[in-house]
Write a protein that holds these residues in place. Sequence first.
Motif, short mmCIF file in Angstrom:
data_model
loop_
_atom_site.label_atom_id
_atom_site.label_comp_id
_atom_site.label_asym_id
_atom_site.label_seq_id
_atom_site.Cartn_x
_atom_site.Cartn_y
_atom_site.Cartn_z
N HIS A 29 12.90 -51.59 45.37
CA HIS A 29 14.09 -50.75 45.26
C HIS A 29 14.50 -50.68 43.80
N GLY A 30 14.27 -49.54 43.16
CA GLY A 30 14.61 -49.36 41.76
C GLY A 30 15.62 -48.25 41.56
N ALA A 31 16.56 -48.12 42.48
CA ALA A 31 17.54 -47.04 42.42
C ALA A 31 18.95 -47.58 42.66
N PHE A 32 19.94 -46.71 42.51
CA PHE A 32 21.33 -46.94 42.92
C PHE A 32 21.97 -48.17 42.29
N LYS A 81 11.18 -47.02 45.20
CA LYS A 81 12.28 -46.05 45.28
C LYS A 81 12.96 -45.97 43.92
N LEU A 82 13.11 -44.75 43.42
CA LEU A 82 13.79 -44.49 42.16
C LEU A 82 14.78 -43.35 42.36
N SER A 83 15.78 -43.26 41.49
CA SER A 83 16.73 -42.16 41.55
C SER A 83 17.06 -41.71 40.13
N LEU A 84 16.68 -40.49 39.82
CA LEU A 84 16.90 -39.95 38.49
C LEU A 84 18.33 -39.50 38.26
N SER A 85 19.04 -39.13 39.32
CA SER A 85 20.32 -38.47 39.13
C SER A 85 21.51 -39.18 39.76
N ASN A 86 21.29 -40.29 40.41
CA ASN A 86 22.40 -40.97 41.07
C ASN A 86 23.26 -41.70 40.04
N THR A 87 24.55 -41.55 40.16
CA THR A 87 25.48 -42.19 39.22
C THR A 87 26.27 -43.33 39.87
N PHE A 100 12.02 -41.38 33.44
CA PHE A 100 11.32 -41.48 34.71
C PHE A 100 9.91 -40.89 34.62
N GLY A 101 9.70 -39.93 33.73
CA GLY A 101 8.33 -39.44 33.49
C GLY A 101 7.44 -40.55 32.97
N TYR A 102 7.97 -41.34 32.04
CA TYR A 102 7.22 -42.48 31.50
C TYR A 102 6.93 -43.50 32.60
N ASN A 108 1.44 -44.94 38.03
CA ASN A 108 0.28 -44.23 38.60
C ASN A 108 -0.98 -45.09 38.59
N SER A 109 -1.14 -45.93 37.59
CA SER A 109 -2.35 -46.73 37.47
C SER A 109 -2.47 -47.80 38.56
N PHE A 110 -1.37 -48.06 39.29
CA PHE A 110 -1.40 -49.09 40.33
C PHE A 110 -1.88 -48.55 41.68
N GLY A 111 -1.96 -47.25 41.84
CA GLY A 111 -2.38 -46.67 43.10
C GLY A 111 -1.43 -46.98 44.24
N LEU A 112 -0.13 -46.88 43.98
CA LEU A 112 0.87 -47.20 44.99
C LEU A 112 0.80 -46.23 46.16
N ALA A 113 1.31 -46.67 47.29
CA ALA A 113 1.31 -45.86 48.51
C ALA A 113 2.19 -44.62 48.33
N TYR A 114 3.35 -44.80 47.72
CA TYR A 114 4.26 -43.67 47.56
C TYR A 114 5.31 -43.94 46.51
N LEU A 115 5.91 -42.86 46.07
CA LEU A 115 7.06 -42.88 45.18
C LEU A 115 8.18 -42.19 45.92
N HIS A 116 9.26 -42.89 46.19
CA HIS A 116 10.38 -42.40 46.96
C HIS A 116 11.48 -42.02 45.95
N LEU A 117 11.62 -40.73 45.68
CA LEU A 117 12.63 -40.25 44.73
C LEU A 117 13.88 -39.81 45.48
N MET A 118 15.01 -40.31 45.05
CA MET A 118 16.28 -40.00 45.69
C MET A 118 17.13 -39.16 44.76
N GLU A 119 17.89 -38.24 45.35
CA GLU A 119 18.86 -37.46 44.60
C GLU A 119 20.26 -38.01 44.86
N ALA A 120 21.17 -37.71 43.96
CA ALA A 120 22.55 -38.09 44.19
C ALA A 120 23.11 -37.28 45.36
N ASN A 121 24.11 -37.83 46.04
CA ASN A 121 24.74 -37.10 47.14
C ASN A 121 25.51 -35.92 46.65
#
Length: 121
Positions: A29-32, A81-87, A100-102, A108-121
């Motif tokens: 969990h890397g968001a919020f 899980k990441l969130s670019l716009s949540n405050t 977040f582009g970086y 990407n090099s880890f071959g993760l199952a998914y990237l869960h991007l969240m937007e602010a409400n």
Amino acid sequence: MEEILEIVEQFRQGAKNSLLAGFDSVELHGAFGYLIDRFLQDGSKQRTDEYRGSIENRSRFLLDVVTAVAKVWGGEPIGIKLSLSNTSYAMQDSNPLATFGYVIQGINSFGLAYLHLMEAN
């Protein structure tokens, strides 16, 4: 610095515990405003060490955690899980697309199952 290494080790141990408990996968969990998010976004980062300043420095903690967890699980059963716009909790970044582009390029090099991007409400 030593405390950060201990926290990364705690993430690794948590990954190991979940594997031993029979979980199929894990999500970091890397968001919020959670810990990974606090390191990553420059609006919350008040450190004065090598985890402050440039995008590379602020991304170091997240990439260290992903590395530690991937050593236990491999990359495929891990999501993040990441969130670019949540405050939430006053989180903000002066250039979220660059930050977040970086990060996305780095994970990407880890071959993760998914990237869960969240937007602010």
